[in-house]
Scaffold this active site. Structure first.
Site, PDB file in Angstrom:
ATOM      1  CD  GLU A 165      33.230 -72.402  35.532  1.00 40.32           C
ATOM      2  OE1 GLU A 165      32.924 -72.910  34.336  1.00 40.32           O
ATOM      3  OE2 GLU A 165      34.151 -71.779  35.885  1.00 40.32           O
ATOM      4  CG  ASP A 188      37.288 -64.502  37.100  1.00 36.97           C
ATOM      5  OD1 ASP A 188      36.780 -65.387  36.118  1.00 36.97           O
ATOM      6  OD2 ASP A 188      37.536 -65.090  38.241  1.00 36.97           O
ATOM      7  CE1 TYR A 194      37.265 -72.380  30.423  1.00 35.61           C
ATOM      8  CE2 TYR A 194      36.475 -73.001  32.567  1.00 35.61           C
ATOM      9  CZ  TYR A 194      36.546 -72.220  31.567  1.00 35.61           C
ATOM     10  OH  TYR A 194      35.766 -70.899  31.744  1.00 35.61           O
TER      11      TYR A 194
END
Lengths: 392, 258
Positions: free
Chosen positions: B46, B57, B172
């Site tokens: 990824e 993040d 995911y």
């Protein structure tokens, strides 16, 4: 018609671009905010606090000497007289009541100049709820008095150390905190920015400004609206409140004053309506300053409250649709206007609000026209900056 | 059958997906790193498109993105690197980034370029379900560019079914409601969440990501999904390295996991 659609868009601007981890929190708010705010019990408590704690209604003051100079009828909406010194507290009072009803036990906020941080720390003290304020490391240094106020009010001030270490980064950190603490925490966002429903919710809480203005203008001028309404715009919360009840009144000219910084083409500016393009920042599709690759550009303004690379989606729509006119004011022009208001009317404005005053010089009015400037905050926090530039 | 489908058809468990930031540690390090990772046994990569304001993040990836941008990484450079790399590796290459990057590149141009250079799938964490459904799902589907959607502990069952219907890649599974890189190991609450999802018998394969940092967490995660995604821990392992040391560190990291 300026109206929010069911997906949280004003025209093509708005929406809620949040990762799945924030969806349930944002959705929870979206479902309740309109109904809760309308409830009589909520309104009763909100109005009581605005009246007895914040000190509302704020006066609408006819500025005689300023009017004489610009040959028109100028009124100042005195948001600077609110408790904590700016309009920011209108929103934090509303949101703390929402947070309380949601059963949240921890509040987070972002702040630039510290005004929203102080207003949040204040309502958290009032309600006995834990408060954490994210503030850019750079802003912590340049706004020391507000950092001290937040601490005295019992809030924890956490430095945002990423990026440019200013308001944009403090907002990123607050959003990250919320992702990590979704259950017990409410995020009191300080402006009409962020994912839907925040822009609309904050605008509703700030709309008390134009609600009062209508009544006050009717008493003083015989009509309930001004011909021109001027407010500064960073994210745009004071402007949203001042414009709110006039959005669909075409007879009112809306003027959004942005920070040109050292000049629009200087590379050190925050004039988003000119320099910005359509994109996504802090969960909302709006105008923002960015590179061709979509990287967000660091803005500049002498006023920490206007030092933001985006603009609320409602304002992006107002400007893009031609409903509001954007005026850009440089650091220098804002400083001069601050001194002018101090010496003509005995009022020291916040540097943010000084941008709105400076717009008088860029516009033309008829002698009989009524001009209202939303004086969003007081200048105590900016004295050090003003003194550096004091006329000899 | 695209490369993602092929991988999940061939390998039912223990799939290791490594996240790396394009342009980090050095501007041109990514392609060779991917080759090293494939040789070491990684199943999928990824690649993070570095962004100035990466909301989903954690600190580690955020810091790597900042360095990558300072190194001069852009989408054009990244696409060139992928185009050159594509024929040299077999593993699926997924791009992860923020939706504003796609918008500014131009949605159509972005999708066309991904297809042309050989990107196998996308992860865009801040593109919400409702926007995907209203405006973009058709676009990705017509281009046959799979998009993987996130499911997290607060996602309701009804919404997971919706996500399944719109997801064209793997699901995911966000291990923790925290931004990447913070959790130490898998806890009781997470196990309950994984079991709940497992019981739903998703029609798509799934990988667990966020907070997976070592062999122990990877093995645990693999019991509940086809495998896991490791990001921050890998970025930390290669931080500040260059040349032979960088590739040795990447290889060692993978060997510690599988």
């Amino acid at each position: 018609m300026i109206q929010l659609d069911e997906y949280g868009y004003y025209g093509k601007f708005g929406g809620a671009f949040v990762p799945e981890m924030l969806f349930s929190n944002v959705e929870e708010l979206r479902k309740i905010y309109v109904d809760w705010i309308a409830e009589p019990d909520f309104q009763k408590e909100f109005q009581r606090l605005l009246r007895d704690y914040v000190g509302r209604p704020t006066p609408l003051f006819f500025a005689e000497r300023l009017s004489e100079k610009y040959q028109t009828q100028i009124y100042l909406k005195r948001e600077d007289l609110n408790h904590t010194g700016a309009h920011k507290i209108n929103n934090t009072i509303g949101q703390i009541l929402i947070a309380e009803r949601l059963g949240k036990t921890r509040i987070i906020a972002e702040t630039g100049a510290g005004q929203h941080g102080v207003a949040t720390a204040t309502v958290c003290a009032l309600k006995g709820i834990r408060c954490i304020v994210y503030m850019g490391e750079v802003d912590i240094l340049r706004q020391a008095p507000n950092v001290a106020r937040m601490k005295m009010l019992g809030a924890e001030v956490r430095p945002a150390k990423s990026g440019s270490r200013t308001l944009k980064d403090a907002t990123n950190e607050a959003i990250r905190d919320w992702i990590q603490n979704p259950d017990d925490t409410h995020y009191i966002i300080g402006s009409v920015v962020g994912p839907h429903p925040f822009p609309d919710m904050v605008a509703r809480f700030q709309s008390v400004i134009s609600l009062e203005m209508k009544k006050q203008l009717l008493e003083k001028t015989g009509k309930d609206y001004p011909d021109h309404l001027i407010a500064c715009v960073g994210g745009g919360s004071n402007a949203a409140g001042a414009f709110y009840h006039y959005l669909n009144r075409k007879e009112v000219g809306l003027i959004a004053v942005e920070a040109a910084g050292e000049g629009i083409d200087s590379g050190k500016s925050a004039a988003t309506s000119v320099l910005g393009t359509d994109g996504i920042i802090h969960g909302s599709r709006t105008l923002l300053m960015q590179t061709a690759d979509g990287q967000i550009i660091e803005p500049h303004s002498i006023s920490a409250g206007l030092d933001y690379p985006g603009i609320g989606p409602m304002h992006a729509h107002l400007i893009a649709s031609g409903r509001a006119k954007a005026v850009a004011i440089t650091d220098q022009e804002a400083l001069q206007a601050g001194f002018e208001l101090a010496r003509l009317e005995g009022i020291i404005p916040a540097l943010e609000s000084a941008h709105a005053i400076a717009a008088l010089d860029k516009l033309s009015f008829e002698k009989s026209e009524v001009v209202v400037i939303n004086l969003s905050g007081r200048g105590d926090k900016d004295l050090e900056t003003y003194m550096k530039f004091a006329p000899k | 059958m695209n490369r993602i489908e092929k991988l999940f058809a061939q390998k039912k468990e223990g799939i290791l997906n490594i996240f790396l930031t394009a342009g980090y540690p050095g501007l041109d390090d990514m392609p060779k790193l991917v080759k090293t990772l494939e040789l070491a046994g990684v199943d999928m990569v990824e690649i993070g498109m570095p962004y100035s304001d990466p909301l989903a993040d954690g600190e580690t990836i955020q810091a790597s993105s900042k360095i990558a941008l300072e190194n001069g990484m852009t989408l054009d450079i990244l696409f060139e690197q992928i185009q050159e790399l594509r024929p040299q590796v077999k593993l699926p290459i997924i791009l992860m980034g923020y939706f504003n990057q796609v918008l500014q590149y131009g949605e159509h141009r972005f999708i066309e370029t991904c297809k042309r250079v050989g990107v196998d799938g996308l992860i865009l964490p801040d593109l919400p379900l409702i926007e995907l459904e209203r405006r973009y799902h058709r676009l990705f589907a017509d281009a046959e560019l799979p998009i993987s959607l996130l499911v997290c502990p607060s996602t309701t069952e009804a919404r997971i079914r919706q996500i399944e219907a719109l997801s064209t890649g793997f699901i995911y599974l966000v291990a923790d409601a925290a931004t990447t890189g913070n959790a130490a190991s898998i806890n009781e609450q997470q196990l309950l969440y994984f079991k709940r999802i497992q019981a739903m018998k998703l029609t798509h394969p799934s990988l667990i990501g966020f907070g997976i940092s070592d062999k122990n967490a990877f093995d645990q995660a693999s019991q509940f999904a086809q495998g896991a995604i490791i990001g921050s821990a890998f970025i930390r392992a290669i931080s500040g390295l260059a040349g032979e040391q960088l590739h040795q560190a990447a290889e060692n990291f993978v060997q510690r996991i599988i």
